[in-house]
Scaffold this motif. Structure first.
Motif, mmCIF file in Angstrom:
data_model
loop_
_atom_site.group_PDB
_atom_site.id
_atom_site.type_symbol
_atom_site.label_atom_id
_atom_site.label_comp_id
_atom_site.label_asym_id
_atom_site.label_seq_id
_atom_site.Cartn_x
_atom_site.Cartn_y
_atom_site.Cartn_z
ATOM 1 N N MET A 81 0.893 -1.819 21.364
ATOM 2 C CA MET A 81 1.938 -2.672 20.539
ATOM 3 C C MET A 81 0.974 -2.293 19.307
ATOM 4 O O MET A 81 0.000 -2.664 18.551
ATOM 5 C CB MET A 81 1.811 -3.977 21.145
ATOM 6 C CG MET A 81 2.581 -4.805 19.408
ATOM 7 S SD MET A 81 2.700 -6.480 20.093
ATOM 8 C CE MET A 81 3.515 -6.968 20.907
ATOM 9 N N ASP A 82 2.104 -2.030 18.414
ATOM 10 C CA ASP A 82 1.605 -2.233 17.089
ATOM 11 C C ASP A 82 0.913 -3.079 16.452
ATOM 12 O O ASP A 82 1.414 -4.546 16.327
ATOM 13 C CB ASP A 82 3.506 -2.254 16.159
ATOM 14 C CG ASP A 82 2.982 -1.748 14.227
ATOM 15 O OD1 ASP A 82 2.593 -2.501 14.146
ATOM 16 O OD2 ASP A 82 3.646 -0.526 14.296
ATOM 17 N N PRO A 83 -0.228 -2.807 15.475
ATOM 18 C CA PRO A 83 -1.235 -3.847 15.217
ATOM 19 C C PRO A 83 -0.436 -4.515 14.217
ATOM 20 O O PRO A 83 -0.919 -6.240 13.988
ATOM 21 C CB PRO A 83 -2.350 -3.195 14.282
ATOM 22 C CG PRO A 83 -2.416 -1.484 15.475
ATOM 23 C CD PRO A 83 -0.333 -1.804 15.919
ATOM 24 N N GLU B 27 1.940 -7.035 16.177
ATOM 25 C CA GLU B 27 1.194 -8.635 17.586
ATOM 26 C C GLU B 27 0.396 -9.111 16.021
ATOM 27 O O GLU B 27 -0.449 -9.674 16.958
ATOM 28 C CB GLU B 27 -0.041 -6.809 17.473
ATOM 29 C CG GLU B 27 -1.282 -7.466 18.600
ATOM 30 C CD GLU B 27 -1.768 -6.714 18.923
ATOM 31 O OE1 GLU B 27 -2.834 -7.282 20.751
ATOM 32 O OE2 GLU B 27 -2.942 -6.026 18.508
ATOM 33 N N ALA B 28 -0.046 -9.334 15.353
ATOM 34 C CA ALA B 28 -0.459 -10.183 13.426
ATOM 35 C C ALA B 28 0.600 -11.394 14.094
ATOM 36 O O ALA B 28 0.177 -12.706 14.092
ATOM 37 C CB ALA B 28 -0.686 -9.675 12.472
ATOM 38 N N PHE B 29 1.883 -10.822 14.499
ATOM 39 C CA PHE B 29 2.993 -12.066 14.232
ATOM 40 C C PHE B 29 3.499 -12.884 15.996
ATOM 41 O O PHE B 29 3.782 -13.766 15.904
ATOM 42 C CB PHE B 29 4.238 -11.784 14.189
ATOM 43 C CG PHE B 29 4.447 -11.539 12.250
ATOM 44 C CD1 PHE B 29 4.307 -12.021 11.722
ATOM 45 C CD2 PHE B 29 3.976 -9.948 11.879
ATOM 46 C CE1 PHE B 29 4.907 -11.858 10.144
ATOM 47 C CE2 PHE B 29 4.220 -9.701 11.323
ATOM 48 C CZ PHE B 29 4.058 -10.485 9.846
ATOM 49 N N ILE B 30 2.335 -12.560 16.467
ATOM 50 C CA ILE B 30 2.705 -13.219 17.681
ATOM 51 C C ILE B 30 2.227 -14.856 18.438
ATOM 52 O O ILE B 30 2.901 -15.542 18.752
ATOM 53 C CB ILE B 30 1.939 -12.402 19.238
ATOM 54 C CG1 ILE B 30 2.928 -11.168 19.194
ATOM 55 C CG2 ILE B 30 1.077 -13.507 20.440
ATOM 56 C CD1 ILE B 30 1.830 -9.954 20.519
ATOM 57 N N PRO B 31 1.266 -15.118 18.010
ATOM 58 C CA PRO B 31 0.766 -17.042 17.632
ATOM 59 C C PRO B 31 2.016 -17.524 16.777
ATOM 60 O O PRO B 31 1.929 -18.883 17.353
ATOM 61 C CB PRO B 31 -0.635 -16.349 17.204
ATOM 62 C CG PRO B 31 -1.328 -14.853 16.988
ATOM 63 C CD PRO B 31 -0.186 -14.163 16.576
ATOM 64 N N PHE B 32 2.513 -16.487 15.982
ATOM 65 C CA PHE B 32 3.600 -17.203 15.334
ATOM 66 C C PHE B 32 5.116 -17.544 16.321
ATOM 67 O O PHE B 32 5.612 -18.585 16.105
ATOM 68 C CB PHE B 32 4.013 -16.966 14.041
ATOM 69 C CG PHE B 32 3.127 -16.945 12.745
ATOM 70 C CD1 PHE B 32 2.259 -17.605 12.534
ATOM 71 C CD2 PHE B 32 2.093 -14.905 12.767
ATOM 72 C CE1 PHE B 32 1.546 -18.090 11.387
ATOM 73 C CE2 PHE B 32 1.410 -16.177 11.893
ATOM 74 C CZ PHE B 32 0.759 -16.900 11.288
#
Length: 99
Positions: free
Chosen positions: A1-3, A6-11
């Motif tokens: 996955m594009d890093p 990936e940072a948005f997954i928790p949202f």
């Protein structure tokens, strides 16, 4: 996955695919709390594509459009939670100022 993505997954909302009724209710409540998309510069048309199981589609047609973007979602949470009664999936927000 594009890093960066990936940072948005928790949202992203957690969906219980074993309880689609509750997931759809929760998603509808979240969607109702968001401001509706500005569709003043486009025509919005709901259609049904006939098939073994008819498919509801929404067409966003910006005024004076000279091209098209076809957005197809492969399923997952949207197939459980989104209905045409929920305002504006990403299609209504894609290049609204472009002509």
């Amino acid at each position: 996955m594009d890093p960066e993505l990936e940072a948005f997954i928790p949202f992203l909302p957690q969906l219980d695919m074993n309880d689609p009724v509750t997931s759809r209710k929760n998603f509808s409540e979240r969607a109702a709390a968001a401001p509706p998309p500005d569709t003043s510069n486009m025509e919005v048309e709901d259609r049904t594509v006939p098939a073994d199981l008819d498919v509801a589609v929404r067409v966003y047609r910006p005024h004076q459009a000279q091209g098209a973007i076809v957005w197809l979602h492969g399923g997952g949470g949207v197939s459980v939670t989104w209905t045409p009664s929920i305002p504006g999936p990403p299609g209504s927000r894609t290049f609204p100022e472009r002509r």
